[in-house]
Design a protein around this motif. Sequence first.
Motif, PDB file in Angstrom:
ATOM      1  N   THR A  24       0.833  -1.205   0.000  1.00  0.00           N
ATOM      2  CA  THR A  24       0.000   0.000   0.000  1.00  0.00           C
ATOM      3  C   THR A  24       0.866   1.252   0.000  1.00  0.00           C
ATOM      4  O   THR A  24       1.818   1.358   0.776  1.00  0.00           O
ATOM      5  CB  THR A  24      -0.923   0.022   1.234  1.00  0.00           C
ATOM      6  N   THR A  25       0.537   2.176  -0.901  1.00  0.00           N
ATOM      7  CA  THR A  25       1.293   3.423  -0.986  1.00  0.00           C
ATOM      8  C   THR A  25       0.361   4.627  -0.851  1.00  0.00           C
ATOM      9  O   THR A  25      -0.849   4.523  -1.007  1.00  0.00           O
ATOM     10  CB  THR A  25       2.056   3.534  -2.320  1.00  0.00           C
ATOM     11  N   LEU A  26       0.963   5.764  -0.573  1.00  0.00           N
ATOM     12  CA  LEU A  26       0.263   7.031  -0.453  1.00  0.00           C
ATOM     13  C   LEU A  26       0.963   8.021  -1.375  1.00  0.00           C
ATOM     14  O   LEU A  26       2.187   8.161  -1.315  1.00  0.00           O
ATOM     15  CB  LEU A  26       0.326   7.519   0.995  1.00  0.00           C
ATOM     16  N   SER A  27       0.197   8.682  -2.229  1.00  0.00           N
ATOM     17  CA  SER A  27       0.764   9.688  -3.127  1.00  0.00           C
ATOM     18  C   SER A  27       0.674  11.052  -2.459  1.00  0.00           C
ATOM     19  O   SER A  27      -0.427  11.575  -2.255  1.00  0.00           O
ATOM     20  CB  SER A  27       0.000   9.724  -4.449  1.00  0.00           C
ATOM     21  N   GLN A  47       5.686   9.203  -3.935  1.00  0.00           N
ATOM     22  CA  GLN A  47       4.977   7.958  -3.611  1.00  0.00           C
ATOM     23  C   GLN A  47       5.632   7.349  -2.376  1.00  0.00           C
ATOM     24  O   GLN A  47       6.829   7.071  -2.380  1.00  0.00           O
ATOM     25  CB  GLN A  47       5.070   6.998  -4.804  1.00  0.00           C
ATOM     26  N   VAL A  48       4.861   7.130  -1.323  1.00  0.00           N
ATOM     27  CA  VAL A  48       5.396   6.676  -0.039  1.00  0.00           C
ATOM     28  C   VAL A  48       4.759   5.346   0.352  1.00  0.00           C
ATOM     29  O   VAL A  48       3.533   5.187   0.275  1.00  0.00           O
ATOM     30  CB  VAL A  48       5.087   7.733   1.055  1.00  0.00           C
ATOM     31  N   ALA A  49       5.569   4.393   0.773  1.00  0.00           N
ATOM     32  CA  ALA A  49       5.056   3.121   1.295  1.00  0.00           C
ATOM     33  C   ALA A  49       4.466   3.385   2.683  1.00  0.00           C
ATOM     34  O   ALA A  49       5.151   3.883   3.575  1.00  0.00           O
ATOM     35  CB  ALA A  49       6.167   2.088   1.379  1.00  0.00           C
ATOM     36  N   VAL A  50       3.187   3.078   2.853  1.00  0.00           N
ATOM     37  CA  VAL A  50       2.503   3.365   4.113  1.00  0.00           C
ATOM     38  C   VAL A  50       3.155   2.622   5.274  1.00  0.00           C
ATOM     39  O   VAL A  50       3.310   3.173   6.366  1.00  0.00           O
ATOM     40  CB  VAL A  50       0.997   3.043   4.022  1.00  0.00           C
ATOM     41  N   GLY A  51       3.575   1.402   5.065  1.00  0.00           N
ATOM     42  CA  GLY A  51       4.252   0.641   6.111  1.00  0.00           C
ATOM     43  C   GLY A  51       5.522   1.331   6.592  1.00  0.00           C
ATOM     44  O   GLY A  51       5.820   1.334   7.783  1.00  0.00           O
ATOM     45  N   ASP A  52       6.267   1.929   5.686  1.00  0.00           N
ATOM     46  CA  ASP A  52       7.481   2.664   6.056  1.00  0.00           C
ATOM     47  C   ASP A  52       7.129   3.946   6.799  1.00  0.00           C
ATOM     48  O   ASP A  52       7.783   4.320   7.774  1.00  0.00           O
ATOM     49  CB  ASP A  52       8.307   3.021   4.820  1.00  0.00           C
ATOM     50  N   LEU A  53       6.114   4.631   6.328  1.00  0.00           N
ATOM     51  CA  LEU A  53       5.714   5.896   6.939  1.00  0.00           C
ATOM     52  C   LEU A  53       5.247   5.701   8.376  1.00  0.00           C
ATOM     53  O   LEU A  53       5.649   6.436   9.273  1.00  0.00           O
ATOM     54  CB  LEU A  53       4.592   6.541   6.117  1.00  0.00           C
ATOM     55  N   LEU A  54       4.420   4.695   8.596  1.00  0.00           N
ATOM     56  CA  LEU A  54       3.857   4.505   9.924  1.00  0.00           C
ATOM     57  C   LEU A  54       4.801   3.765  10.862  1.00  0.00           C
ATOM     58  O   LEU A  54       4.801   4.019  12.058  1.00  0.00           O
ATOM     59  CB  LEU A  54       2.515   3.777   9.823  1.00  0.00           C
ATOM     60  N   GLY A  55       5.608   2.857  10.343  1.00  0.00           N
ATOM     61  CA  GLY A  55       6.537   2.116  11.192  1.00  0.00           C
ATOM     62  C   GLY A  55       5.827   1.477  12.370  1.00  0.00           C
ATOM     63  O   GLY A  55       4.836   0.781  12.201  1.00  0.00           O
TER      64      GLY A  55
END
Length: 65
Positions: A24-27, A47-55
């Motif tokens: 899942t990604t977030l633009s 484009q950001v990977a949601v899993g990376d963003l939220l940790g």
Amino acid sequence: GGKVITVAPRLPIGLERLGGWRGTTLSLPEGVFHNQLADRSREWSGQVAVGDLLGAFPGALLVAE
């Protein structure tokens, strides 16, 4: 006048049990953002990977410079 984005997933524990965010990604809109709830030194854009963003924290408050 700045850009602010709030990321607040619903039921993050259940989501984790089902395998997490996977691909899942977030633009993000144009600009460079910093997460005010976590590592503020890290920059987010495009484009950001949601899993990376939220940790390990189930939410983010992104603020553009």
